[in-house]
Structure formats: structure tokens, C-alpha cells
Design a protein around this motif. Structure first.
Motif, PDB file in Angstrom:
ATOM      1  N   SER A 182     -16.160  10.219  14.419  1.00 36.16           N
ATOM      2  CA  SER A 182     -15.252  10.721  13.380  1.00 36.16           C
ATOM      3  C   SER A 182     -13.876  11.014  13.964  1.00 36.16           C
ATOM      4  O   SER A 182     -12.854  10.803  13.314  1.00 36.16           O
ATOM      5  CB  SER A 182     -15.834  11.959  12.720  1.00 36.16           C
ATOM      6  N   MET A 183     -13.829  11.498  15.219  1.00 39.00           N
ATOM      7  CA  MET A 183     -12.538  11.803  15.842  1.00 39.00           C
ATOM      8  C   MET A 183     -11.748  10.532  16.125  1.00 39.00           C
ATOM      9  O   MET A 183     -10.516  10.573  16.240  1.00 39.00           O
ATOM     10  CB  MET A 183     -12.771  12.591  17.139  1.00 39.00           C
ATOM     11  N   GLN A 184     -12.456   9.419  16.268  1.00 36.65           N
ATOM     12  CA  GLN A 184     -11.766   8.152  16.481  1.00 36.65           C
ATOM     13  C   GLN A 184     -11.358   7.490  15.165  1.00 36.65           C
ATOM     14  O   GLN A 184     -10.868   6.358  15.167  1.00 36.65           O
ATOM     15  CB  GLN A 184     -12.673   7.208  17.286  1.00 36.65           C
ATOM     16  N   GLY A 185     -11.586   8.196  14.056  1.00 35.41           N
ATOM     17  CA  GLY A 185     -11.181   7.657  12.762  1.00 35.41           C
ATOM     18  C   GLY A 185     -12.248   6.828  12.085  1.00 35.41           C
ATOM     19  O   GLY A 185     -11.994   6.212  11.047  1.00 35.41           O
ATOM     20  N   GLY A 186     -13.451   6.784  12.665  1.00 44.69           N
ATOM     21  CA  GLY A 186     -14.529   5.990  12.095  1.00 44.69           C
ATOM     22  C   GLY A 186     -15.474   6.827  11.257  1.00 44.69           C
ATOM     23  O   GLY A 186     -15.262   8.022  11.030  1.00 44.69           O
ATOM     24  N   ARG A 187     -16.534   6.162  10.801  1.00 46.12           N
ATOM     25  CA  ARG A 187     -17.548   6.851  10.012  1.00 46.12           C
ATOM     26  C   ARG A 187     -18.362   7.744  10.944  1.00 46.12           C
ATOM     27  O   ARG A 187     -18.714   7.348  12.062  1.00 46.12           O
ATOM     28  CB  ARG A 187     -18.444   5.808   9.348  1.00 46.12           C
ATOM     29  N   ALA A 188     -18.689   8.935  10.473  1.00 48.06           N
ATOM     30  CA  ALA A 188     -19.421   9.899  11.303  1.00 48.06           C
ATOM     31  C   ALA A 188     -20.898   9.545  11.327  1.00 48.06           C
ATOM     32  O   ALA A 188     -21.715  10.119  10.626  1.00 48.06           O
ATOM     33  CB  ALA A 188     -19.217  11.310  10.766  1.00 48.06           C
ATOM     34  N   VAL A 189     -21.232   8.559  12.147  1.00 49.70           N
ATOM     35  CA  VAL A 189     -22.630   8.178  12.350  1.00 49.70           C
ATOM     36  C   VAL A 189     -22.927   8.275  13.843  1.00 49.70           C
ATOM     37  O   VAL A 189     -22.049   8.088  14.684  1.00 49.70           O
ATOM     38  CB  VAL A 189     -22.910   6.754  11.841  1.00 49.70           C
ATOM     39  N   PRO A 190     -24.182   8.565  14.208  1.00 49.78           N
ATOM     40  CA  PRO A 190     -24.508   8.695  15.634  1.00 49.78           C
ATOM     41  C   PRO A 190     -24.431   7.362  16.360  1.00 49.78           C
ATOM     42  O   PRO A 190     -24.547   6.296  15.764  1.00 49.78           O
ATOM     43  CB  PRO A 190     -25.959   9.219  15.610  1.00 49.78           C
ATOM     44  N   ARG A 191     -24.245   7.447  17.674  1.00 51.82           N
ATOM     45  CA  ARG A 191     -24.264   6.259  18.530  1.00 51.82           C
ATOM     46  C   ARG A 191     -25.616   6.180  19.238  1.00 51.82           C
ATOM     47  O   ARG A 191     -26.367   7.136  19.265  1.00 51.82           O
ATOM     48  CB  ARG A 191     -23.166   6.346  19.598  1.00 51.82           C
ATOM     49  N   HIS A 192     -25.859   5.039  19.861  1.00 46.58           N
ATOM     50  CA  HIS A 192     -26.991   4.953  20.774  1.00 46.58           C
ATOM     51  C   HIS A 192     -26.786   5.982  21.875  1.00 46.58           C
ATOM     52  O   HIS A 192     -25.659   6.259  22.288  1.00 46.58           O
ATOM     53  CB  HIS A 192     -27.089   3.552  21.394  1.00 46.58           C
ATOM     54  N   ARG A 193     -27.882   6.557  22.355  1.00 48.56           N
ATOM     55  CA  ARG A 193     -27.784   7.650  23.314  1.00 48.56           C
ATOM     56  C   ARG A 193     -27.256   7.221  24.681  1.00 48.56           C
ATOM     57  O   ARG A 193     -26.729   8.022  25.438  1.00 48.56           O
ATOM     58  CB  ARG A 193     -29.148   8.312  23.475  1.00 48.56           C
ATOM     59  N   LEU A 194     -27.444   5.964  25.032  1.00 49.06           N
ATOM     60  CA  LEU A 194     -26.960   5.525  26.343  1.00 49.06           C
ATOM     61  C   LEU A 194     -25.831   4.527  26.162  1.00 49.06           C
ATOM     62  O   LEU A 194     -25.916   3.659  25.291  1.00 49.06           O
ATOM     63  CB  LEU A 194     -28.106   4.888  27.148  1.00 49.06           C
ATOM     64  N   PRO A 195     -24.793   4.600  26.965  1.00 43.08           N
ATOM     65  CA  PRO A 195     -24.562   5.630  27.980  1.00 43.08           C
ATOM     66  C   PRO A 195     -24.210   6.972  27.344  1.00 43.08           C
ATOM     67  O   PRO A 195     -23.664   7.015  26.246  1.00 43.08           O
ATOM     68  CB  PRO A 195     -23.371   5.089  28.777  1.00 43.08           C
ATOM     69  N   HIS A 196     -24.520   8.067  28.055  1.00 41.92           N
ATOM     70  CA  HIS A 196     -24.238   9.409  27.549  1.00 41.92           C
ATOM     71  C   HIS A 196     -22.725   9.623  27.434  1.00 41.92           C
ATOM     72  O   HIS A 196     -21.949   9.039  28.208  1.00 41.92           O
ATOM     73  CB  HIS A 196     -24.840  10.441  28.516  1.00 41.92           C
ATOM     74  N   PRO A 197     -22.270  10.457  26.477  1.00 49.29           N
ATOM     75  CA  PRO A 197     -20.828  10.696  26.332  1.00 49.29           C
ATOM     76  C   PRO A 197     -20.140  11.173  27.612  1.00 49.29           C
ATOM     77  O   PRO A 197     -18.947  10.931  27.779  1.00 49.29           O
ATOM     78  CB  PRO A 197     -20.768  11.773  25.247  1.00 49.29           C
ATOM     79  N   THR A 198     -20.862  11.848  28.508  1.00 43.80           N
ATOM     80  CA  THR A 198     -20.200  12.272  29.740  1.00 43.80           C
ATOM     81  C   THR A 198     -19.786  11.077  30.592  1.00 43.80           C
ATOM     82  O   THR A 198     -18.950  11.201  31.485  1.00 43.80           O
ATOM     83  CB  THR A 198     -21.115  13.196  30.564  1.00 43.80           C
ATOM     84  N   ILE A 199     -20.378   9.914  30.304  1.00 42.91           N
ATOM     85  CA  ILE A 199     -19.987   8.679  31.003  1.00 42.91           C
ATOM     86  C   ILE A 199     -19.038   7.853  30.136  1.00 42.91           C
ATOM     87  O   ILE A 199     -18.013   7.357  30.615  1.00 42.91           O
ATOM     88  CB  ILE A 199     -21.244   7.843  31.355  1.00 42.91           C
ATOM     89  N   ALA A 200     -19.390   7.670  28.870  1.00 45.05           N
ATOM     90  CA  ALA A 200     -18.567   6.867  27.952  1.00 45.05           C
ATOM     91  C   ALA A 200     -18.568   7.559  26.596  1.00 45.05           C
ATOM     92  O   ALA A 200     -19.455   7.307  25.778  1.00 45.05           O
ATOM     93  CB  ALA A 200     -19.099   5.441  27.842  1.00 45.05           C
ATOM     94  N   GLY A 201     -17.611   8.408  26.368  1.00 42.59           N
ATOM     95  CA  GLY A 201     -17.568   9.186  25.129  1.00 42.59           C
ATOM     96  C   GLY A 201     -16.399   8.822  24.250  1.00 42.59           C
ATOM     97  O   GLY A 201     -16.332   7.719  23.712  1.00 42.59           O
TER      98      GLY A 201
END
Length: 424
Positions: A182-201
């Protein structure tokens, strides 16, 4: 007892502006950490303090920070996102901290950003929190003016920009990857868990997400040490916790208490017990997405390890009490109505299953229930459980439903048998 998180907050008192916050010891942790401690020392200190995330999952904060790449040639920029969305029914603890002591959060996020060497911090705030937004706006401006944000903070060479992001407000944004989309301007849907946001968020760069209450603890750990922090608690997890109670108790509200305080003590000593004319029947211990607990569980300590042993979760630590004058079927119907409306629709079980459960509950509540409806609700409770959906929204949504079908079975059956709600 010491109440470090709320020591500057008083009923009816305006939040401290930066000069008064500094007089009360504020920003000393920033001076200490940025001038005398390496980032890894902050991570190790928070790990030693046993600080677990206060957003609901209870993941160890230091362990999460340690997964952010800190190599000099690692990817830049790096981000720290503060989850202040707090949209779950019954949850209001972060609002108290942000409205009452905004610089405590800003100091905590500066320390967290320094620990992972972030370049930009973003506070993700739900748009309904208009008073919080106004408070944070002037506090952030003061922090920039005094040199606690921006370039070369406190002469340390560390720089950090901070942005307040007012969200459109969706429950799914409590799921970290949906928030990032949502912060990137997209639809607020979850992503695949890998890679974790601490690596690619956020925008594919390392991103650490922490709850607001979690970060408010960090200045106190830096100032006083890990052993002091662990000493505040009644269990192995460190620190205090903002516990809240809503429902028909004498004094609904929130209190800072030692982590591991028993449910009975919170309800009876701090919330004052039940109002005259009503009796306790059950409690949802950690926000709307946790399972009901009955009276025999009231002596359970409210911490991340003890509550699961009796079949629920501590979650946000903000309880909702069910009394004996309130229809449990109606209460669960109301909760499932919320969750069905807030499903992002990304996966079929959640998109179709939650509205189905909500419609069945409505039929039962309005006298159109059939005996087979209970079997369908039980099956939906299994079909929407962990591992059957894309993210934790649906499993959390059916937690109160699954436990209600066990604890309040007779109430469901009576609705169906009498073809009406007995409480109306």
C-alpha cells in the motif's frame, strides 16, 4: 512499580514538547547510543533484554533487527517502518502512547534506525487517528529543529529522515507485506513470505517493521540496561506491557503493568471487575482475532507463552469482556462481519469463506438458523485455518468463532431451536 512507557502521560495533560521531554530525561538514550555504542551493540542489548514485539506476534525484536543486512557494501537505502495502523477491534494501546508522549516513539525509532543503519523511517498511521497525526506532526518538526532527525544527528555522523504516512485504513495493512504494497501505491495485499522484508521490503530494499509500543521500549533499555528491563517483568519476557480492557467492566481503559500480569488481576484490580447487574462470562484476551477464554483461565499470566497453553493468544494484550447479558452469537456475528468486510480478497478461502460464515451467523441470530448451520460453521473454522489461506487474516478471524462454537454451544442451539435471539 516502575512504568517507563507512561511516566510522562497523565489524564488531561497535554503531551510533552521537546524541551520538557528533554528535562524528563528524553533523548539521553540517543546521545548515549549514537556517541558511544556501535549499531550491533544496540541489537545485542535489545536481544539480551528479551524485548518481544508488541504488535501481536511477539517475535523477538533484537532477532528481527539482526536479520537486516549491515554490510558496508549492502543494499541501500534501508527503511524502518513503524506499524501504527492499530485497526483491530478492541486495540487502542498505541494511540495512548503516540498521543501522550510522541517524542518517546521518535526517540525509539531513531535508536531502531541506528541499530539497522536505516536511511529513512516511516510511521504508518491509520487515517482515523487525526489527533495522533496532529501530535506527531508537531513533534517531528521539533525533533528536526533540535537535531534529533535529519543530517548528523547529535553530531554522531548518523543521519535519518522521518516521514508520517497517513494510510487509507484497512485491517489487512496490519500484515506487514500488505502494508508495504500500500505504501508503494499498490493494492494492499500480502506478498509471498520469502524473501523476508528485512531482506527485500519497501521498493525491494531492506525494511524492518516494528510496532509503535515495541519501539517506545528501546530508549529505556538503552538508558537502564537489559537486566533492569527484564526485572520489570513477571515472566521471562522483558519489560512492561500496555494492557487494555473493554466491555461491561466498571473502569474500562488501559494500564501499564509488568509483562505476565494475570488476567484476573487486570480485570478485577485495574478494570474494577464487572458492573453491577452483570456477571463475567468469557474474555477475548488479545484483540478480536483471538480465542475466547472462560473463567477457569483467569489466573493465566498475560504473556506470549502462557496464553497459548490454554488455547488462545495474548495478541495486542487488549481484552474484550463478554458478560452474561450479551448474546455471544451476536458478538461473534459482529466480529465476523468486520473481518469479512476487511478481507483483501486475494485468496478464495478468505474472500468467499468469511462472508459465508458471516451470513450463517446472521441467519442464526435472526431466527433463520438450521441445525446443519453449526456443522458448516465448524467446517469453515477448519477450512480457513492456518495453512489454508494466503495470510493470517482468515485464521485470526475464525479464532473467536471456533472457540465460541465450543464454549457457547448451547446458546447457538437455543437460537436455532427457538428461532429467535433469546437476548432480544
Amino acid at each position: 512499580m516502575e512504568r517507563p512507557l507512561t511516566k510522562n502521560i497523565r489524564d488531561g495533560m497535554e503531551p510533552l514538547h521537546i524541551k520538557d521531554y528533554e528535562k524528563a530525561g528524553g533523548y539521553q538514550a540517543v546521545h548515549k547510543a549514537l556517541k558511544t555504542m556501535a549499531p550491533k551493540e544496540i541489537v545485542d542489548l535489545v536481544s539480551a533484554a528479551n524485548l518481544r514485539g508488541r504488535g501481536g506476534a511477539g517475535f523477538p525484536t533484537g532477532q528481527k533487527w539482526a536479520t537486516v543486512p549491515t554490510d558496508d557494501d549492502g543494499p541501500r537505502p534501508k527503511y524502518l517502518v513503524v506499524d501504527a495502523d492499530e485497526m483491530e477491534p478492541g486495540a487502542f494501546k498505541d494511540r495512548i502512547l503516540m498521543e501522550g508522549d510522541p517524542h518517546q516513539l521518535i526517540e525509539g525509532l531513531v535508536l531502531g534506525a541506528y541499530a539497522i543503519q536505516a536511511d529513512l523511517a516511516i510511521i504508518f498511521l491509520r487515517h482515523e487517528y487525526t489527533k495522533v497525526a496532529k501530535t506527531l506532526t508537531w513533534a517531528i518538526a521539533e525533533a528536526y529543529e533540535q537535531g534529533y532527525l535529519g543530517s548528523n544527528i547529535a553530531g554522531s555522523g548518523f543521519s535519518l529522515q522521518l516521514h508520517l504516512h497517513i494510510s487509507a485504513g484497512r485491517y489487512i495493512c496490519g500484515e506487514g507485506t500488505a502494508m508495504l504494497n500500500s505504501m508503494q501505491g499498490g493494492r494492499a495485499v500480502p506478498r509471498h513470505r520469502l524473501p523476508h522484508p528485512t531482506i527485500a521490503g519497501l521498493w525491494g530494499k531492506p525494511t524492518n517493521i516494528n510496532n509503535a509500543e515495541t519501539l517506545c521500549n528501546v530508549p529505556h533499555i538503552v538508558n537502564n540496561g537489559a537486566d533492569w528491563f527484564k526485572g520489570l517483568s513477571r515472566c521471562k519476557d522483558g519489560g512492561t506491557k500496555i494492557y487494555g480492557v473493554s466491555g461491561k467492566v466498571k473502569r474500562p481503559g488501559a494500564w501499564e503493568l509488568p509483562m505476565g500480569t494475570p488476567i484476573r488481576e487486570i480485570l478485577e484490580e485495574h478494570a474494577g471487575g464487572m458492573r453491577e447487574g452483570v456477571n463475567f462470562r468469557a474474555v477475548i484476551p488479545g484483540g478480536a482475532s483471538t480465542e475466547f477464554l472462560a473463567e477457569e483461565h483467569l489466573d493465566v499470566p498475560m504473556d506470549y507463552d502462557s496464553v497459548p497453553k490454554v488455547g488462545s493468544r495474548m495478541g495486542t494484550g487488549t481484552m474484550i469482556v463478554l458478560d452474561d447479558q450479551t448474546c455471544p452469537v451476536g458478538m461473534v456475528h459482529n466480529l465476523e462481519h468486520f473481518f469479512a468486510r476487511e478481507s483483501c480478497g486475494w485468496c478464495t478461502p478468505c474472500r468467499e469463506g468469511l462472508p459465508w460464515a458471516e451470513r450463517i451467523l446472521k441467519d442464526i441470530e435472526e431466527g433463520r438458523g438450521q441445525p446443519e448451520h453449526l456443522r458448516r460453521l465448524e467446517k469453515l473454522g477448519k477450512d480457513l485455518w492456518l495453512g489454508r489461506t494466503f495470510c493470517p487474516l482468515a485464521p485470526g478471524a475464525v479464532e473467536p468463532l471456533r472457540s465460541a462454537l465450543v464454549l457457547f454451544r448451547e446458546d447457538f442451539e437455543r437460537h436455532i431451536r427457538e428461532k429467535r435471539c433469546p437476548w432480544r
